[in-house]
Design a protein around this motif. Structure first.
Motif, PDB file in Angstrom:
ATOM      1  N   ALA A  69       0.835  -1.203   0.000  1.00 55.22           N
ATOM      2  CA  ALA A  69       0.000   0.000   0.000  1.00 55.22           C
ATOM      3  C   ALA A  69       0.867   1.250   0.000  1.00 55.22           C
ATOM      4  CB  ALA A  69      -0.930  -0.004   1.216  1.00 55.22           C
ATOM      5  N   ALA A  70       1.995   1.197   0.719  1.00 50.23           N
ATOM      6  CA  ALA A  70       2.927   2.338   0.720  1.00 50.23           C
ATOM      7  C   ALA A  70       3.580   2.507  -0.642  1.00 50.23           C
ATOM      8  CB  ALA A  70       3.993   2.129   1.796  1.00 50.23           C
ATOM      9  N   VAL A  71       3.830   1.385  -1.315  1.00 47.48           N
ATOM     10  CA  VAL A  71       4.415   1.455  -2.658  1.00 47.48           C
ATOM     11  C   VAL A  71       3.462   2.161  -3.611  1.00 47.48           C
ATOM     12  CG1 VAL A  71       5.206   0.094  -4.633  1.00 47.48           C
ATOM     13  CG2 VAL A  71       5.799  -0.618  -2.313  1.00 47.48           C
ATOM     14  N   ASP A  72       2.169   1.861  -3.486  1.00 45.79           N
ATOM     15  CA  ASP A  72       1.191   2.311  -4.468  1.00 45.79           C
ATOM     16  C   ASP A  72       0.581   3.673  -4.166  1.00 45.79           C
ATOM     17  OD1 ASP A  72       1.548  -0.045  -5.886  1.00 45.79           O
ATOM     18  OD2 ASP A  72      -0.011  -1.093  -4.749  1.00 45.79           O
ATOM     19  N   LEU A  78       8.214  10.642  -1.434  1.00 44.59           N
ATOM     20  CA  LEU A  78       9.090   9.487  -1.592  1.00 44.59           C
ATOM     21  C   LEU A  78       9.727   9.105  -0.258  1.00 44.59           C
ATOM     22  CD1 LEU A  78       9.805   7.664  -3.908  1.00 44.59           C
ATOM     23  CD2 LEU A  78      11.788   9.088  -4.416  1.00 44.59           C
ATOM     24  N   HIS A  79      10.139  10.106   0.526  1.00 42.49           N
ATOM     25  CA  HIS A  79      10.742   9.817   1.839  1.00 42.49           C
ATOM     26  C   HIS A  79       9.748   9.123   2.757  1.00 42.49           C
ATOM     27  CE1 HIS A  79      12.929  10.155   5.575  1.00 42.49           C
ATOM     28  NE2 HIS A  79      11.903  10.803   6.105  1.00 42.49           N
ATOM     29  N   ASP A  80       8.490   9.629   2.791  1.00 45.06           N
ATOM     30  CA  ASP A  80       7.481   9.017   3.650  1.00 45.06           C
ATOM     31  C   ASP A  80       7.151   7.610   3.173  1.00 45.06           C
ATOM     32  OD1 ASP A  80       7.351  11.218   5.275  1.00 45.06           O
ATOM     33  OD2 ASP A  80       5.623  12.100   4.269  1.00 45.06           O
ATOM     34  N   ALA A  81       7.167   7.403   1.855  1.00 45.37           N
ATOM     35  CA  ALA A  81       6.930   6.053   1.335  1.00 45.37           C
ATOM     36  C   ALA A  81       8.056   5.117   1.740  1.00 45.37           C
ATOM     37  CB  ALA A  81       6.799   6.096  -0.188  1.00 45.37           C
ATOM     38  N   PHE A  82       9.304   5.599   1.650  1.00 45.38           N
ATOM     39  CA  PHE A  82      10.444   4.797   2.107  1.00 45.38           C
ATOM     40  C   PHE A  82      10.275   4.450   3.579  1.00 45.38           C
ATOM     41  CE2 PHE A  82      13.811   6.429  -1.159  1.00 45.38           C
ATOM     42  CZ  PHE A  82      13.189   5.676  -2.144  1.00 45.38           C
ATOM     43  N   GLY A  83       9.861   5.445   4.383  1.00 45.35           N
ATOM     44  CA  GLY A  83       9.670   5.221   5.808  1.00 45.35           C
ATOM     45  C   GLY A  83       8.597   4.188   6.082  1.00 45.35           C
ATOM     46  N   SER A  84       7.484   4.272   5.343  1.00 47.68           N
ATOM     47  CA  SER A  84       6.407   3.299   5.515  1.00 47.68           C
ATOM     48  C   SER A  84       6.883   1.902   5.178  1.00 47.68           C
ATOM     49  CB  SER A  84       5.215   3.669   4.626  1.00 47.68           C
ATOM     50  OG  SER A  84       4.658   4.895   5.022  1.00 47.68           O
ATOM     51  N   VAL A  85       7.710   1.799   4.155  1.00 47.46           N
ATOM     52  CA  VAL A  85       8.265   0.504   3.774  1.00 47.46           C
ATOM     53  C   VAL A  85       9.144  -0.038   4.894  1.00 47.46           C
ATOM     54  CG1 VAL A  85       9.935  -0.609   2.244  1.00 47.46           C
ATOM     55  CG2 VAL A  85       8.117   0.794   1.284  1.00 47.46           C
ATOM     56  N   ALA A 168      16.934   7.301  -8.283  1.00 50.48           N
ATOM     57  CA  ALA A 168      17.259   7.521  -9.699  1.00 50.48           C
ATOM     58  C   ALA A 168      16.383   6.682 -10.630  1.00 50.48           C
ATOM     59  CB  ALA A 168      18.730   7.190  -9.951  1.00 50.48           C
ATOM     60  N   MET A 169      15.505   5.874 -10.058  1.00 45.64           N
ATOM     61  CA  MET A 169      14.622   5.055 -10.882  1.00 45.64           C
ATOM     62  C   MET A 169      13.667   5.937 -11.689  1.00 45.64           C
ATOM     63  SD  MET A 169      15.348   1.829 -10.532  1.00 45.64           S
ATOM     64  CE  MET A 169      17.082   2.315 -10.462  1.00 45.64           C
ATOM     65  N   PRO A 170      13.177   5.445 -12.828  1.00 46.43           N
ATOM     66  CA  PRO A 170      12.387   6.294 -13.730  1.00 46.43           C
ATOM     67  C   PRO A 170      11.029   6.714 -13.200  1.00 46.43           C
ATOM     68  CG  PRO A 170      12.433   4.018 -14.518  1.00 46.43           C
ATOM     69  CD  PRO A 170      13.425   4.117 -13.398  1.00 46.43           C
ATOM     70  N   ASP A 171      10.472   6.001 -12.224  1.00 49.48           N
ATOM     71  CA  ASP A 171       9.173   6.394 -11.675  1.00 49.48           C
ATOM     72  C   ASP A 171       9.123   6.068 -10.194  1.00 49.48           C
ATOM     73  OD1 ASP A 171       7.767   3.607 -11.309  1.00 49.48           O
ATOM     74  OD2 ASP A 171       8.605   3.573 -13.329  1.00 49.48           O
ATOM     75  N   ARG A 172       8.126   6.639  -9.530  1.00 45.56           N
ATOM     76  CA  ARG A 172       8.028   6.539  -8.082  1.00 45.56           C
ATOM     77  C   ARG A 172       7.823   5.095  -7.619  1.00 45.56           C
ATOM     78  NH1 ARG A 172       4.409   5.830  -4.450  1.00 45.56           N
ATOM     79  NH2 ARG A 172       4.447   6.880  -2.422  1.00 45.56           N
ATOM     80  N   THR A 173       6.930   4.370  -8.288  1.00 48.46           N
ATOM     81  CA  THR A 173       6.652   2.998  -7.882  1.00 48.46           C
ATOM     82  C   THR A 173       7.903   2.137  -7.952  1.00 48.46           C
ATOM     83  OG1 THR A 173       4.345   3.151  -8.605  1.00 48.46           O
ATOM     84  CG2 THR A 173       5.286   0.930  -8.386  1.00 48.46           C
ATOM     85  N   THR A 174       8.649   2.263  -9.041  1.00 48.03           N
ATOM     86  CA  THR A 174       9.879   1.489  -9.183  1.00 48.03           C
ATOM     87  C   THR A 174      10.901   1.888  -8.132  1.00 48.03           C
ATOM     88  OG1 THR A 174       9.476   1.388 -11.567  1.00 48.03           O
ATOM     89  CG2 THR A 174      11.669   0.755 -10.811  1.00 48.03           C
ATOM     90  N   ALA A 175      10.939   3.181  -7.792  1.00 44.36           N
ATOM     91  CA  ALA A 175      11.874   3.656  -6.769  1.00 44.36           C
ATOM     92  C   ALA A 175      11.585   2.992  -5.421  1.00 44.36           C
ATOM     93  CB  ALA A 175      11.790   5.173  -6.646  1.00 44.36           C
ATOM     94  N   VAL A 176      10.304   2.975  -5.019  1.00 42.70           N
ATOM     95  CA  VAL A 176       9.954   2.385  -3.725  1.00 42.70           C
ATOM     96  C   VAL A 176      10.145   0.874  -3.751  1.00 42.70           C
ATOM     97  CG1 VAL A 176       8.157   2.164  -1.969  1.00 42.70           C
ATOM     98  CG2 VAL A 176       8.322   4.256  -3.312  1.00 42.70           C
ATOM     99  N   GLU A 177       9.797   0.227  -4.866  1.00 42.24           N
ATOM    100  CA  GLU A 177      10.029  -1.209  -4.987  1.00 42.24           C
ATOM    101  C   GLU A 177      11.513  -1.536  -4.872  1.00 42.24           C
ATOM    102  OE1 GLU A 177       6.311  -2.610  -7.871  1.00 42.24           O
ATOM    103  OE2 GLU A 177       8.342  -2.475  -8.666  1.00 42.24           O
ATOM    104  N   MET A 179      13.827   0.166  -3.303  1.00 46.90           N
ATOM    105  CA  MET A 179      14.229   0.329  -1.911  1.00 46.90           C
ATOM    106  C   MET A 179      13.767  -0.855  -1.065  1.00 46.90           C
ATOM    107  SD  MET A 179      15.779   2.040   0.343  1.00 46.90           S
ATOM    108  CE  MET A 179      15.921   3.789   0.536  1.00 46.90           C
ATOM    109  N   LEU A 180      12.573  -1.317  -1.343  1.00 46.85           N
ATOM    110  CA  LEU A 180      12.010  -2.442  -0.595  1.00 46.85           C
ATOM    111  C   LEU A 180      12.813  -3.715  -0.818  1.00 46.85           C
ATOM    112  CD1 LEU A 180       9.770  -3.534   1.179  1.00 46.85           C
ATOM    113  CD2 LEU A 180       8.309  -3.684  -0.841  1.00 46.85           C
ATOM    114  N   ILE A 181      13.088  -4.035  -2.074  1.00 44.39           N
ATOM    115  CA  ILE A 181      13.859  -5.236  -2.389  1.00 44.39           C
ATOM    116  C   ILE A 181      15.280  -5.126  -1.843  1.00 44.39           C
ATOM    117  CG2 ILE A 181      15.004  -6.439  -4.303  1.00 44.39           C
ATOM    118  CD1 ILE A 181      12.264  -7.430  -3.774  1.00 44.39           C
ATOM    119  N   GLY A 182      15.891  -3.936  -1.990  1.00 45.13           N
ATOM    120  CA  GLY A 182      17.228  -3.737  -1.456  1.00 45.13           C
ATOM    121  C   GLY A 182      17.278  -3.973   0.037  1.00 45.13           C
ATOM    122  N   THR A 183      16.246  -3.497   0.742  1.00 49.66           N
ATOM    123  CA  THR A 183      16.209  -3.668   2.189  1.00 49.66           C
ATOM    124  C   THR A 183      16.070  -5.135   2.568  1.00 49.66           C
ATOM    125  OG1 THR A 183      15.195  -1.488   2.463  1.00 49.66           O
ATOM    126  CG2 THR A 183      14.980  -3.021   4.293  1.00 49.66           C
TER     127      THR A 183
END
Length: 218
Positions: A69-72, A78-85, A168-177, A179-183
């Motif tokens: 839900a935070a991804v979408d 973007l920072h708050d989405a990262f935090g939610s993740v 640096a990802m091309p869109d917000r969803t990919t950026a949060v994804e 970060m999520l996978i990296g974590t």
């Protein structure tokens, strides 16, 4: 692509795909008939993300749902989405902390302040760290928060690379994804590297001890 091809490309069974669709983890495909839909590469990516969270991250379906839900949610920064993740990957702190955990938590707060790390008050990781420090002390490990300074410096350098790469990802969803996978995945990789190091050092010390032990006389 049809659901059967989606299953082949993602490595997820059709039964699991239908379950994720019912649970709202996977967006619906484009309806082409009453009982048929087509899916895109984005569905393949989302399925791989779900499986990583479940299989590697060990998250429950409810945790995966909240994290996605935070991804979408396009309304959050973007920072708050990262935090939610980040916060969604751990359980919330209990209402009542043991006295030793509460004391360790105060030390964690002081340590974070010295490091000038801005952490949200409800971030679970600081509570988990306090619990771990308190547990180490129960088993007579002489643990101080400053013992983690070296690891924290390394983690901060790595995190800077990760966050910049994700942003640096091309869109917000990919950026949060990203970060999520990296974590989830990188954390597991670092844990395994540490375990390998422990085994290697134990073997080296054991070998050195054997080398220094004189053979028994016959």
């Amino acid at each position: 692509m049809r659901v059967s091809e989606l299953g082949r490309r993602s490595g997820v069974s059709v039964a699991s795909i239908k379950y994720y669709l019912r649970e709202g983890l996977l967006p619906a495909g484009v309806q082409t008939a009453t009982n048929q839909a087509v899916y895109s590469d984005q569905h393949v990516r989302r399925l791989r993300l779900i499986r990583s969270l479940v299989d590697i991250g060990g998250l429950s379906i409810s945790h995966v749902r909240a994290t996605l839900a935070a991804v979408d949610d396009e309304s959050t920064s973007l920072h708050d989405a990262f935090g939610s993740v980040m916060h969604g990957l751990d359980k919330p702190p209990p209402d009542n902390e043991a006295a030793e955990v509460a004391a360790a938590y105060r030390e964690v707060q002081e340590w974070l302040s010295v490091k000038d790390w801005h952490i949200e008050p409800d971030a679970p990781a600081q509570y988990r760290l306090a619990e771990l420090v308190a547990t180490l002390r129960r088993f007579d490990f002489p643990t101080a928060l400053t013992d983690f300074d070296g690891a924290a410096e390394t983690a901060e350098r790595t995190a800077e690379v990760e966050v910049k790469y994700a942003r640096a990802m091309p869109d917000r969803t990919t950026a949060v994804e990203t970060m999520l996978i990296g974590t989830v995945v990188l954390e597991r990789a670092l844990v395994e590297v540490r375990r390998l190091a422990l085994e290697a050092v134990s073997f080296r010390i054991d070998g050195s001890a054997h080398a220094l032990t004189p053979p028994e006389s016959s």
